[in-house]
Design an enzyme around this catalytic site. Sequence first.
Site, PDB file in Angstrom:
ATOM      1  N   GLU A   1      -2.817   6.443 -12.464  1.00 37.98           N
ATOM      2  CA  GLU A   1      -4.227   6.776 -12.589  1.00 37.98           C
ATOM      3  C   GLU A   1      -4.620   7.869 -11.618  1.00 37.98           C
ATOM      4  O   GLU A   1      -3.959   8.106 -10.599  1.00 37.98           O
ATOM      5  CB  GLU A   1      -5.068   5.536 -12.343  1.00 37.98           C
ATOM      6  CG  GLU A   1      -4.757   4.919 -11.007  1.00 37.98           C
ATOM      7  CD  GLU A   1      -5.392   3.563 -10.867  1.00 37.98           C
ATOM      8  OE1 GLU A   1      -5.206   2.732 -11.766  1.00 37.98           O
ATOM      9  OE2 GLU A   1      -6.071   3.346  -9.871  1.00 37.98           O
TER      10      GLU A   1
ATOM     11  N   CYS B   1      -8.536  12.827  -6.959  1.00 40.11           N
ATOM     12  CA  CYS B   1      -7.678  11.963  -6.155  1.00 40.11           C
ATOM     13  C   CYS B   1      -6.360  11.756  -6.901  1.00 40.11           C
ATOM     14  O   CYS B   1      -6.334  11.220  -8.004  1.00 40.11           O
ATOM     15  CB  CYS B   1      -8.422  10.643  -5.947  1.00 40.11           C
ATOM     16  SG  CYS B   1      -7.508   9.457  -4.994  1.00 40.11           S
TER      17      CYS B   1
ATOM     18  N   CYS C   1       3.786   1.385  -5.326  1.00 35.46           N
ATOM     19  CA  CYS C   1       4.019   1.745  -3.919  1.00 35.46           C
ATOM     20  C   CYS C   1       4.858   0.637  -3.292  1.00 35.46           C
ATOM     21  O   CYS C   1       4.612  -0.542  -3.546  1.00 35.46           O
ATOM     22  CB  CYS C   1       2.685   1.863  -3.179  1.00 35.46           C
ATOM     23  SG  CYS C   1       2.880   2.281  -1.419  1.00 35.46           S
TER      24      CYS C   1
ATOM     25  N   CYS D   1       0.615  -3.121   1.137  1.00 34.87           N
ATOM     26  CA  CYS D   1      -0.580  -3.486   1.920  1.00 34.87           C
ATOM     27  C   CYS D   1      -1.314  -4.590   1.163  1.00 34.87           C
ATOM     28  O   CYS D   1      -1.472  -4.503  -0.060  1.00 34.87           O
ATOM     29  CB  CYS D   1      -1.481  -2.274   2.107  1.00 34.87           C
ATOM     30  SG  CYS D   1      -0.634  -0.918   2.946  1.00 34.87           S
TER      31      CYS D   1
ATOM     32  N   CYS E   1      -4.451  -3.834  -1.181  1.00 30.99           N
ATOM     33  CA  CYS E   1      -4.346  -2.715  -2.109  1.00 30.99           C
ATOM     34  C   CYS E   1      -3.702  -3.137  -3.426  1.00 30.99           C
ATOM     35  O   CYS E   1      -2.621  -3.722  -3.438  1.00 30.99           O
ATOM     36  CB  CYS E   1      -3.520  -1.605  -1.453  1.00 30.99           C
ATOM     37  SG  CYS E   1      -3.135  -0.240  -2.558  1.00 30.99           S
TER      38      CYS E   1
ATOM     39  N   GLY F   1       0.366   5.128  -4.383  1.00 34.42           N
ATOM     40  CA  GLY F   1       1.612   5.532  -3.742  1.00 34.42           C
ATOM     41  C   GLY F   1       1.449   6.151  -2.372  1.00 34.42           C
ATOM     42  O   GLY F   1       0.338   6.468  -1.940  1.00 34.42           O
ATOM     43  N   GLU F   2       2.563   6.282  -1.688  1.00 29.74           N
ATOM     44  CA  GLU F   2       2.589   6.858  -0.337  1.00 29.74           C
ATOM     45  C   GLU F   2       3.180   8.271  -0.421  1.00 29.74           C
ATOM     46  O   GLU F   2       4.388   8.428  -0.640  1.00 29.74           O
ATOM     47  CB  GLU F   2       3.421   5.945   0.574  1.00 29.74           C
ATOM     48  CG  GLU F   2       3.790   6.526   1.911  1.00 29.74           C
ATOM     49  CD  GLU F   2       2.609   7.065   2.722  1.00 29.74           C
ATOM     50  OE1 GLU F   2       1.595   6.363   2.891  1.00 29.74           O
ATOM     51  OE2 GLU F   2       2.701   8.235   3.168  1.00 29.74           O
TER      52      GLU F   2
ATOM     53  N   SER G   1      -3.157  11.700   2.536  1.00 26.06           N
ATOM     54  CA  SER G   1      -3.379  10.471   3.292  1.00 26.06           C
ATOM     55  C   SER G   1      -2.083   9.677   3.400  1.00 26.06           C
ATOM     56  O   SER G   1      -1.391   9.461   2.411  1.00 26.06           O
ATOM     57  CB  SER G   1      -4.441   9.629   2.568  1.00 26.06           C
ATOM     58  OG  SER G   1      -4.534   8.359   3.162  1.00 26.06           O
TER      59      SER G   1
ATOM     60  N   HIS H   1      -7.309   1.066   9.223  1.00 22.53           N
ATOM     61  CA  HIS H   1      -7.771  -0.225   8.699  1.00 22.53           C
ATOM     62  C   HIS H   1      -7.749  -1.408   9.667  1.00 22.53           C
ATOM     63  O   HIS H   1      -8.172  -2.506   9.310  1.00 22.53           O
ATOM     64  CB  HIS H   1      -7.014  -0.625   7.421  1.00 22.53           C
ATOM     65  CG  HIS H   1      -7.004   0.433   6.360  1.00 22.53           C
ATOM     66  ND1 HIS H   1      -8.062   1.273   6.113  1.00 22.53           N
ATOM     67  CD2 HIS H   1      -6.038   0.805   5.480  1.00 22.53           C
ATOM     68  CE1 HIS H   1      -7.753   2.105   5.130  1.00 22.53           C
ATOM     69  NE2 HIS H   1      -6.540   1.852   4.743  1.00 22.53           N
TER      70      HIS H   1
ATOM     71  N   ASN I   1     -13.662  -1.768  -2.241  1.00 20.76           N
ATOM     72  CA  ASN I   1     -13.884  -2.232  -3.615  1.00 20.76           C
ATOM     73  C   ASN I   1     -13.285  -3.623  -3.725  1.00 20.76           C
ATOM     74  O   ASN I   1     -12.088  -3.786  -3.511  1.00 20.76           O
ATOM     75  CB  ASN I   1     -13.164  -1.306  -4.609  1.00 20.76           C
ATOM     76  CG  ASN I   1     -14.080  -0.238  -5.172  1.00 20.76           C
ATOM     77  OD1 ASN I   1     -15.299  -0.348  -5.130  1.00 20.76           O
ATOM     78  ND2 ASN I   1     -13.487   0.813  -5.684  1.00 20.76           N
TER      79      ASN I   1
ATOM     80  N   CYS J   1      -7.821   2.765  -5.652  1.00 20.28           N
ATOM     81  CA  CYS J   1      -6.382   2.865  -5.764  1.00 20.28           C
ATOM     82  C   CYS J   1      -5.677   1.742  -6.526  1.00 20.28           C
ATOM     83  O   CYS J   1      -5.660   0.602  -6.104  1.00 20.28           O
ATOM     84  CB  CYS J   1      -5.908   2.884  -4.315  1.00 20.28           C
ATOM     85  SG  CYS J   1      -4.224   2.734  -4.009  1.00 20.28           S
TER      86      CYS J   1
HETATM   87  N1  SAH Z   1      -0.607   5.338   0.621  1.00 20.49           N
HETATM   88  C1  SAH Z   1      -1.481   6.248   1.245  1.00 20.49           C
HETATM   89  C2  SAH Z   1      -2.233   7.053   0.254  1.00 20.49           C
HETATM   90  C3  SAH Z   1      -3.423   6.540  -0.372  1.00 20.49           C
HETATM   91  S1  SAH Z   1      -3.595   4.807  -0.636  1.00 20.49           S
HETATM   92  C4  SAH Z   1      -2.369   5.526   2.242  1.00 20.49           C
HETATM   93  O1  SAH Z   1      -2.328   4.306   2.287  1.00 20.49           O
HETATM   94  O2  SAH Z   1      -3.045   6.211   2.991  1.00 20.49           O
HETATM   95  C5  SAH Z   1      -5.081   4.834  -1.310  1.00 20.49           C
HETATM   96  C6  SAH Z   1      -6.303   4.669  -0.467  1.00 20.49           C
HETATM   97  O3  SAH Z   1      -7.126   3.741  -1.145  1.00 20.49           O
HETATM   98  C7  SAH Z   1      -6.062   4.140   0.931  1.00 20.49           C
HETATM   99  O4  SAH Z   1      -6.881   4.792   1.870  1.00 20.49           O
HETATM  100  C8  SAH Z   1      -6.436   2.719   0.789  1.00 20.49           C
HETATM  101  O5  SAH Z   1      -6.856   2.223   1.979  1.00 20.49           O
HETATM  102  C9  SAH Z   1      -7.545   2.760  -0.246  1.00 20.49           C
HETATM  103  N2  SAH Z   1      -7.759   1.491  -0.951  1.00 20.49           N
HETATM  104  C10 SAH Z   1      -6.837   0.600  -1.354  1.00 20.49           C
HETATM  105  N3  SAH Z   1      -7.431  -0.474  -1.927  1.00 20.49           N
HETATM  106  C11 SAH Z   1      -8.764  -0.233  -1.889  1.00 20.49           C
HETATM  107  C12 SAH Z   1      -9.914  -0.968  -2.316  1.00 20.49           C
HETATM  108  N4  SAH Z   1      -9.818  -2.148  -2.909  1.00 20.49           N
HETATM  109  N5  SAH Z   1     -11.136  -0.421  -2.079  1.00 20.49           N
HETATM  110  C13 SAH Z   1     -11.255   0.785  -1.495  1.00 20.49           C
HETATM  111  N6  SAH Z   1     -10.209   1.521  -1.082  1.00 20.49           N
HETATM  112  C14 SAH Z   1      -8.977   1.017  -1.263  1.00 20.49           C
HETATM  113 FE1  SF4 Z   2      -0.670   0.698   1.266  1.00 17.71          FE
HETATM  114 FE2  SF4 Z   2      -1.403   3.175   0.446  1.00 17.71          FE
HETATM  115 FE3  SF4 Z   2       0.738   1.918  -0.627  1.00 17.71          FE
HETATM  116 FE4  SF4 Z   2      -1.705   1.022  -1.163  1.00 17.71          FE
HETATM  117  S1  SF4 Z   2      -0.884   2.976  -1.738  1.00 17.71           S
HETATM  118  S2  SF4 Z   2       0.120  -0.226  -0.634  1.00 17.71           S
HETATM  119  S3  SF4 Z   2      -2.752   1.421   0.792  1.00 17.71           S
HETATM  120  S4  SF4 Z   2       0.505   2.557   1.497  1.00 17.71           S
END
Ligand code: SAH
Ligand code: SF4
Length: 332
Positions: free
Chosen positions: A81, A95, A102, A106, A109, A152-153, A182, A207, A281, A322
């Site tokens: 997405e 975005c 990923c 986390c 997420c 993803g990372e 990020s 976080h 969210n 995400c």
């Molecule tokens: N993996 C990288 C790249 C983006 S992850 C990272 O973790 O930085 C996507 C982003 O969406 C992260 O900043 C994460 O904290 C945020 N995110 C994940 N779940 C979310 C949610 N339920 N509400 C708002 N932001 C969220």
């Molecule tokens: Fe964590 Fe970013 Fe991967 Fe989601 S996308 S699991 S926030 S590292």
Amino acid sequence: MNLEKLYKTLEGQPKYRIQQAKDGIFKRLAGNWDEVSNISKDLKEKLNKECPLEIDAMIFASRDAKTTKVLITLSDGLQIESVMLAHKDGRHTVCVSTQVGCPLACTFCATGKMGLKRNLEVEEMLEQVLFFSRMLHEEDKRVSNVVFMGMGEPFLNYDHTLKAIGYINEDLGIGARHISVSTSGVIKGIERLSNEKMQINLAVSLHAPNDKLRSELMPINKKFPLRDLLKSVDKYIVKTGRRVMFEYLMIKGVNDSPAQASQLAGLMKKPLYMVNLIAYNPTDVFKPTDKKAIEDFKTILEQEGVGVTQRYSFGADIDAACGQLANKNNCK
Ligand code: SAH
Ligand code: SF4
């Protein structure tokens, strides 16, 4: 879209022909080679076969019309997405996802719950931006900002991500200063980025204000604890002279107390450090912090002299955070 096949098809042709083809993709923003002028009919047919420009996407628009999300089906059937946010001042931010799923798991997420299916190709990242560029082009608008904050990372798919950024910068014409990546704290990636010539922005998902909580929420913290992470950020700042944005999701009852704000301030009171408080969210597991508590948290940081901004959540009604949508559709 397959750029390698495109270059192969055009092998032996004069240089300007390759530029014309690239202009067709990135300037004309064509969705099919037939739309590109000054290319012969034969070649169009060939390119439509070897490097088709169509993107298989399903669109979801939020009720407030500020957020548009697409679910893109890739050539192997996997889905990713991508989200576009329309800002009041006319900017449009896309975005971008860098992986299908990923591996970093986390707990807050949705993408983390999927595990890693595979890394995205350069073109698969580009298509996410091109999709919205094409859409906006019809209204004489353009994508102004790109953030690599989708599924993803990015630093676990470093080479493809940086290559995609190269195209977005040079061929789509989006300024490096308007592109952000990020990371959840992959130190090797921060080090590599500090040696790149491009002036893109770095964001770090924090976080939590201490190792205990951060390791609970983000398992990667066990490998790269805060001390090491912040040390690598400091080195990046010395090398690049650029600001770093620390993202801090506000999760109710988990990381949002006044004591945690003070602890965070202790870590973040440094020049060129910025904190961005993000509304969470809701998911099955966690709930968002109330507006008032976010304000209080922000005030504590400000009183301590920390640079802090606040990002309201967009598009909660279309699961714009995400990984939430691909997950719901049971991403294959
Ligand atoms: N993996 C990288 C790249 C983006 S992850 C990272 O973790 O930085 C996507 C982003 O969406 C992260 O900043 C994460 O904290 C945020 N995110 C994940 N779940 C979310 C949610 N339920 N509400 C708002 N932001 C969220
Ligand atoms: Fe964590 Fe970013 Fe991967 Fe989601 S996308 S699991 S926030 S590292």
